[in-house]
Design a protein around this motif. Sequence first.
Motif, short mmCIF file in Angstrom:
data_model
loop_
_atom_site.label_atom_id
_atom_site.label_comp_id
_atom_site.label_asym_id
_atom_site.label_seq_id
_atom_site.Cartn_x
_atom_site.Cartn_y
_atom_site.Cartn_z
N ASP A 59 74.97 7.62 -12.09
CA ASP A 59 74.45 6.92 -10.92
C ASP A 59 73.10 6.35 -11.33
O ASP A 59 72.28 7.08 -11.93
CB ASP A 59 74.24 7.92 -9.77
CG ASP A 59 75.31 7.76 -8.70
OD1 ASP A 59 76.00 6.72 -8.70
OD2 ASP A 59 75.46 8.68 -7.89
N TRP A 62 66.61 3.34 -8.57
CA TRP A 62 65.31 2.81 -8.99
C TRP A 62 64.19 3.44 -8.18
O TRP A 62 64.23 3.47 -6.95
CB TRP A 62 65.29 1.28 -8.81
CG TRP A 62 66.23 0.60 -9.74
CD1 TRP A 62 67.57 0.46 -9.56
CD2 TRP A 62 65.92 0.01 -10.99
NE1 TRP A 62 68.12 -0.19 -10.64
CE2 TRP A 62 67.13 -0.48 -11.54
CE3 TRP A 62 64.74 -0.16 -11.73
CZ2 TRP A 62 67.19 -1.13 -12.76
CZ3 TRP A 62 64.80 -0.81 -12.95
CH2 TRP A 62 66.01 -1.29 -13.45
N GLN A 63 63.21 3.95 -8.88
CA GLN A 63 62.01 4.55 -8.27
C GLN A 63 60.80 4.08 -9.05
O GLN A 63 60.83 4.12 -10.28
CB GLN A 63 62.08 6.08 -8.33
CG GLN A 63 63.18 6.71 -7.48
CD GLN A 63 62.88 6.67 -6.00
OE1 GLN A 63 61.73 6.72 -5.57
NE2 GLN A 63 63.92 6.55 -5.18
N GLN A 64 59.77 3.68 -8.34
CA GLN A 64 58.54 3.21 -8.99
C GLN A 64 58.81 2.13 -10.04
O GLN A 64 58.19 2.09 -11.08
CB GLN A 64 57.80 4.39 -9.65
CG GLN A 64 57.30 5.42 -8.66
CD GLN A 64 56.36 4.83 -7.62
OE1 GLN A 64 55.44 4.08 -7.93
NE2 GLN A 64 56.63 5.11 -6.35
N GLY A 65 59.79 1.30 -9.75
CA GLY A 65 60.12 0.20 -10.65
C GLY A 65 60.88 0.63 -11.89
O GLY A 65 61.07 -0.16 -12.80
N ARG A 66 61.27 1.93 -11.96
CA ARG A 66 61.98 2.42 -13.15
C ARG A 66 63.36 2.93 -12.77
O ARG A 66 63.55 3.50 -11.71
CB ARG A 66 61.19 3.56 -13.81
CG ARG A 66 59.90 3.08 -14.44
CD ARG A 66 59.47 4.07 -15.53
NE ARG A 66 58.23 3.61 -16.15
CZ ARG A 66 57.04 4.00 -15.75
NH1 ARG A 66 56.92 4.85 -14.77
NH2 ARG A 66 55.96 3.53 -16.34
N ARG A 274 80.74 -4.36 -5.36
CA ARG A 274 80.23 -3.02 -5.62
C ARG A 274 79.08 -3.04 -6.62
O ARG A 274 78.07 -2.37 -6.45
CB ARG A 274 81.35 -2.11 -6.17
CG ARG A 274 82.52 -1.90 -5.23
CD ARG A 274 82.13 -1.18 -3.96
NE ARG A 274 83.28 -0.70 -3.23
CZ ARG A 274 83.36 -0.65 -1.90
NH1 ARG A 274 82.35 -1.07 -1.17
NH2 ARG A 274 84.43 -0.19 -1.30
N PHE A 276 77.17 -5.78 -7.88
CA PHE A 276 76.00 -6.62 -7.64
C PHE A 276 75.50 -6.55 -6.20
O PHE A 276 74.34 -6.25 -5.96
CB PHE A 276 76.29 -8.07 -8.02
CG PHE A 276 76.54 -8.25 -9.48
CD1 PHE A 276 75.48 -8.22 -10.38
CD2 PHE A 276 77.81 -8.43 -9.98
CE1 PHE A 276 75.70 -8.37 -11.74
CE2 PHE A 276 78.04 -8.58 -11.33
CZ PHE A 276 76.98 -8.55 -12.22
N THR A 277 76.36 -6.86 -5.23
CA THR A 277 75.90 -6.93 -3.85
C THR A 277 75.41 -5.57 -3.37
O THR A 277 74.34 -5.45 -2.79
CB THR A 277 77.03 -7.44 -2.93
OG1 THR A 277 77.61 -8.58 -3.54
CG2 THR A 277 76.50 -7.82 -1.56
N GLU A 278 76.23 -4.52 -3.62
CA GLU A 278 75.84 -3.19 -3.16
C GLU A 278 74.94 -2.48 -4.16
O GLU A 278 74.43 -1.41 -3.88
CB GLU A 278 77.08 -2.34 -2.90
CG GLU A 278 77.93 -2.87 -1.77
CD GLU A 278 79.19 -2.03 -1.58
OE1 GLU A 278 79.16 -0.83 -1.82
OE2 GLU A 278 80.21 -2.62 -1.20
N ASP A 279 74.79 -3.07 -5.35
CA ASP A 279 73.91 -2.53 -6.37
C ASP A 279 74.33 -1.12 -6.81
O ASP A 279 73.49 -0.28 -7.10
CB ASP A 279 72.46 -2.49 -5.85
CG ASP A 279 71.46 -2.43 -6.99
OD1 ASP A 279 71.82 -2.84 -8.10
OD2 ASP A 279 70.33 -1.97 -6.77
N ARG A 280 75.65 -0.88 -6.85
CA ARG A 280 76.15 0.42 -7.32
C ARG A 280 76.63 0.23 -8.75
O ARG A 280 77.83 0.07 -9.01
CB ARG A 280 77.27 0.91 -6.41
CG ARG A 280 76.77 1.19 -5.01
CD ARG A 280 77.91 1.37 -4.05
NE ARG A 280 78.66 2.58 -4.31
CZ ARG A 280 79.78 2.89 -3.68
NH1 ARG A 280 80.26 2.09 -2.74
NH2 ARG A 280 80.42 4.00 -3.94
#
Lengths: 312, 450
Positions: A59, A62-66, A274, A276-280
């Motif tokens: 999975d 993204w957190q703090q740009g990472r 899934r 791109f749009t949902e970013d999974r």
Amino acid sequence: MTVLGSNELSAAALPATPAIRGGLLDRFWPGVSLAPSILLFLILTLLPIANLVVMSFHDITWQQGRATWTPVGLRHYAALANDPLFKAGIGNTAVFATVAVAVQMLLGFFLAVLTSRVFHGRVIYRTIFVLPILVPGIVIGAMWKLMYNFDFGIINQAIGLVGMMPRDFLGDRSLALASVIVVDIWHWTPFCFLLLLAGLESLPQDVFEAARIDGAGFWQELRHIILPLMLPTIAVTLLFRLIVAFKVFDEVFLLTGGGPGTSTEVVSFSIYRRFFTEDRMGYGSAMSVVTLFGLALLIIVAQGVARQMRRT
Amino acid sequence: MSDGRIDRRTALQMAGAVATTSLVLGTGARAQTPRQVPMTIVINQSPWFDGFRKIVELYEKETGNKVNLDVNPFAGSLEKQRNSVRAAQGLFDLLIMNGLFYAEMYHGGFLTPINDIDPSFKLDPAIPTFDDTVFFDPVTKTNSSKGKLMSVPINPNIPLLYYRADLYQQKGLKVPTTWDELLANAKALHNPPQMYGIVQRGARGPSDVTYDWFPYFNGFGGELFKDEKAGDFTVTINSPNGKAALEYYVRLAKEAGHPNTGGQAQAQVIQNVVTGKAAHAILVIAAWAQMDDPSKSAVVGKMNLALPPSAPGFKPAPTVGHWLGGIPKNVPKDRQQAALAFMNWFQTYKAQVEYTKAGAPPVRLDVMASDMAKEPANRWMKAMQEGLPLGRQMWTIPEGAQIVAITELRLNQAVTGEMTPAAALNACAKEIHEVIEKGGYKTGRLPDLT
């Protein structure tokens, strides 16, 4: 007199030093010369696929740009079985590819045979028949969407002239997939036509002349000469078209967006949603890997069948 | 403002107080805009884009600064923004983010708090904070005015009820304030295929049927989560209110709507309205610019606007579909400053007046309260002023892209008759709950509707 083959000739032309003739360079030169291409192939093809496979077991958030990669094992693959979009996508893609490619092959073959027997204006016919394949996908989508429009489309206006009620070609669940298939047939039949025509024109003419002297008619020529000789071309065309049809995206994206409901959902579009749009990215990768595997299997089976047919 | 919404009286008082100051300072601020390095804005091709393009041209002309526009379809813009902010160095200096996906930019830590670029920058008090969505508190992960200023509103998009004022006059109809009245009026004007009583945006798209249905949903008293602001993400979409809203939406489509409601995206709805084939539509304010444009519309001067109706006992609830401008972390300082200089100029009163004249709705309330509102061409401003304080967010969490994919499918299946409204809402609840649970929120769900 000894006649040398081209390789022997070039070898003979080289200075006869033991280091070159039959030496290390001869043995390794093919590998060395192919290495850049192989490296490029690995970087551009295998590396992204390997990355896709690795991503499919994670999975990615993204957190703090990472990006944070969390291993999930086979969870994404297990979830595919219960994904309504993926299941609908597989079914619709199979129907889409089978129907569209079958019609395209028949139409393309018919047009190719017809064109090969025309002696005047053949170039004009050929140009007209290949026009749809030259139109960019985005234009095809916009054009057919306008033509299919319920309120303002030319098709409904035309059927209105003969007293029929307007049909909702893209919004009716029972018509939407068929409407997309029609557009695909219009778009891709020229591809089949071109390849099959090239195959037809390269057939040996003496066989046809002999058959005609023996009194063979068109149908006999078709059954006993054209079809058997054209089999390799037909197999390759069919394979190319099947691969492209299984990857259909632009027509669905532009015409229906997969709707209404899931009636025109296709695998590529589900992956797009899934991934791109949902970013999974992890889950989308698992979908991609399964699809890739399915397509590879299809190609292997199709090649096997073609090989078998050629043999028999 | 204490609950994060804009109180109308407060807003108008603020607007009056700042209008004069802005008038005086507006030109000065523009004249003082220093020369900046060229910058790139990534934006979507929405109905209001033309107005934005014109205002960018004006900015370039007035300041001499160069701005590149990277224009994309709705979904394409999001993809480009994601790719840019996740790279080592971003391509885009100003992201125009939709109310649906700004949250993932905040939560992902991709944007620079505006005061980190310029500590003296302040959001003009005449610009509403849109349910505090311009702020983000990285500790509590909420949109709170106690957090940092992350963006500046670029477009105040809310949906309003477009209706044919000329036909209302002919038939002696009253502007509807309840859903029942809307159904009655739509049926009274329904004469297909020449005229549809209403055209709804029921297609499955990036955010079509969801955005269209939410004013009905909230207007019937429905809520997606039990108490999002308090951190209770119990999924309540399949409440009796939700069911009433979806049943009404489907009934409206069947009895007075377009025969292809399930295939109508925003472009088709606008097409039906401007060609004079729709008596009503609940449409974003951004579409208004086309209504009175003789080159695009057959209903010039015939349309008017009102608040979306609501069920008795509930307030109208136009769904906020606004756009915010945010500056990424991963672009050089000089380009960040160039982006902020543009936003600083953009929020001035005079720039907003020009923005309005160019056909885009302004983000400043004092522009909507000005004499411009009295001009017949700006008759939308009254409804807009009334609607903005009532604006409702669909959600404020970064899982929005997954939620909208679920609702787009299930609501569309209800509209096309593939599922009953109850079954569609139960499916939504189950699938949204899975997403929310996976995201680690405090959640639960209601029992299935029957």
